[in-house]
Design an enzyme around this catalytic site. Sequence first.
Site, PDB file in Angstrom:
ATOM      1  N   ASN A  10       0.886  -1.166   0.000  1.00  0.00           N
ATOM      2  CA  ASN A  10       0.000   0.000   0.000  1.00  0.00           C
ATOM      3  C   ASN A  10       0.922   1.213   0.000  1.00  0.00           C
ATOM      4  OD1 ASN A  10      -1.743   2.096   0.516  1.00  0.00           O
ATOM      5  ND2 ASN A  10      -2.331   1.400   2.572  1.00  0.00           N
ATOM      6  N   LYS A  12       0.142   4.250  -0.158  1.00  0.00           N
ATOM      7  CA  LYS A  12      -0.439   5.433   0.503  1.00  0.00           C
ATOM      8  C   LYS A  12      -0.219   6.669  -0.379  1.00  0.00           C
ATOM      9  CE  LYS A  12       0.000   3.062   4.847  1.00  0.00           C
ATOM     10  NZ  LYS A  12       0.119   3.123   6.299  1.00  0.00           N
ATOM     11  N   HIS A  95      -9.402   1.453   4.637  1.00  0.00           N
ATOM     12  CA  HIS A  95      -8.148   1.554   5.396  1.00  0.00           C
ATOM     13  C   HIS A  95      -8.370   2.469   6.608  1.00  0.00           C
ATOM     14  CE1 HIS A  95      -4.023   2.505   6.454  1.00  0.00           C
ATOM     15  NE2 HIS A  95      -3.690   1.402   5.829  1.00  0.00           N
ATOM     16  N   GLU A  97      -6.693   4.778   7.758  1.00  0.00           N
ATOM     17  CA  GLU A  97      -6.410   6.204   7.477  1.00  0.00           C
ATOM     18  C   GLU A  97      -7.601   6.851   6.785  1.00  0.00           C
ATOM     19  OE1 GLU A  97      -2.709   5.460   5.473  1.00  0.00           O
ATOM     20  OE2 GLU A  97      -1.847   4.808   7.385  1.00  0.00           O
ATOM     21  N   GLU A 167      -5.336  -4.911  10.397  1.00  0.00           N
ATOM     22  CA  GLU A 167      -4.272  -3.948  10.665  1.00  0.00           C
ATOM     23  C   GLU A 167      -4.551  -3.215  11.975  1.00  0.00           C
ATOM     24  OE1 GLU A 167      -2.226  -2.703   6.733  1.00  0.00           O
ATOM     25  OE2 GLU A 167      -3.932  -1.383   7.010  1.00  0.00           O
ATOM     26  N   GLY A 173       2.746   2.077  10.756  1.00  0.00           N
ATOM     27  CA  GLY A 173       3.723   3.148  10.605  1.00  0.00           C
ATOM     28  C   GLY A 173       4.463   3.490  11.887  1.00  0.00           C
ATOM     29  N   SER A 213       3.560  -2.360  10.103  1.00  0.00           N
ATOM     30  CA  SER A 213       5.006  -2.461  10.292  1.00  0.00           C
ATOM     31  C   SER A 213       5.597  -3.813   9.903  1.00  0.00           C
ATOM     32  CB  SER A 213       5.389  -2.091  11.733  1.00  0.00           C
ATOM     33  OG  SER A 213       4.988  -0.764  12.026  1.00  0.00           O
TER      34      SER A 213
HETATM   35  P1  13P Z   1       3.183   0.188   7.595  1.00  0.00           P
HETATM   36  O1  13P Z   1       3.638  -1.103   6.983  1.00  0.00           O
HETATM   37  O2  13P Z   1       3.944   1.381   7.082  1.00  0.00           O
HETATM   38  O3  13P Z   1       3.071   0.118   9.075  1.00  0.00           O
HETATM   39  O4  13P Z   1       1.687   0.425   7.035  1.00  0.00           O
HETATM   40  C1  13P Z   1       0.757  -0.582   7.184  1.00  0.00           C
HETATM   41  C2  13P Z   1      -0.453  -0.217   6.419  1.00  0.00           C
HETATM   42  O5  13P Z   1      -1.207   0.657   6.818  1.00  0.00           O
HETATM   43  C3  13P Z   1      -0.706  -0.912   5.160  1.00  0.00           C
HETATM   44  O6  13P Z   1      -1.981  -0.648   4.701  1.00  0.00           O
END
Ligand code: 13P
Length: 249
Positions: A10, A12, A95, A97, A167, A173, A213
């Site tokens: 992803n 982002k 997601h 976010e 997640e 992150g 992560s």
């Molecule tokens: P990270 O791997 O950067 O923690 O992000 C995970 C994520 O949100 C994937 O959709």
Amino acid sequence: MARKKIIAGNWKMNMTPSQAVALVNELKPLVATEEADVVFCVPAIDIIPAMEAAKGSNIVIGAENMYFEEKGAYTGEIAPEMLTDAGVKYVIIGHSERREYFGESDEDVNKKVLKAFEHGITPIICCGETLAQREQGVTMDFVRMQIKIAFQNVTADQAKTAVIAYEPIWAIGTGKTATTEQAQEVCAGIRACIAEIYDEATAEAIRIQYGGSVNPATAPELFAQPDIDGGLVGGASLKADFGKIVNWK
Ligand code: 13P
């Protein structure tokens, strides 16, 4: 039948179109594998150039979001047919976010999931608890609610093809990967929830990823768990590390 692993990046809000082409070209030889489905979910503007760059490789290009209406006066949104016309096969839905910063509700997620299936796009449906919820001991209650609403009116045949990404928000992150036990426990709970909604056959077929992560060091143990069918990878999908994660064995 054993479930094929699915490892998705992803991106982002990272990578301009020209950077996207460069990254796909860099990662192409590193993510070559027959053992897992490899998906790069990229910003909408990167989809077409990334798809061109990925031609002839095993990389499948996906989207990070999609709207639940067919078309019309929804400034800034991406219609399902825009994705299918570009050849997109996967879309991330809900997601954390998007839920947190763009106010997406469980009901929106459900509408998007139904719309994706209607158009033959496989949704990667995200769920996961906050740190406060984990500490309050309501992780499974919360995740079960997210799953039950996301799958309203989804048929068993559709559900069998879906991908769920567990997640935990506190692991995204932050460099804090959930422990293998924590990740396996919730992914098993999600599978049990799917069995309750549908049946054992649907629960056995559906693929459940862990995300938060994931890195080359944590991936092997996570992906070896019986209920973890791959990963949804943020930061590490933007670099050569992604090749190591995809070839985790
Ligand atoms: P990270 O791997 O950067 O923690 O992000 C995970 C994520 O949100 C994937 O959709």
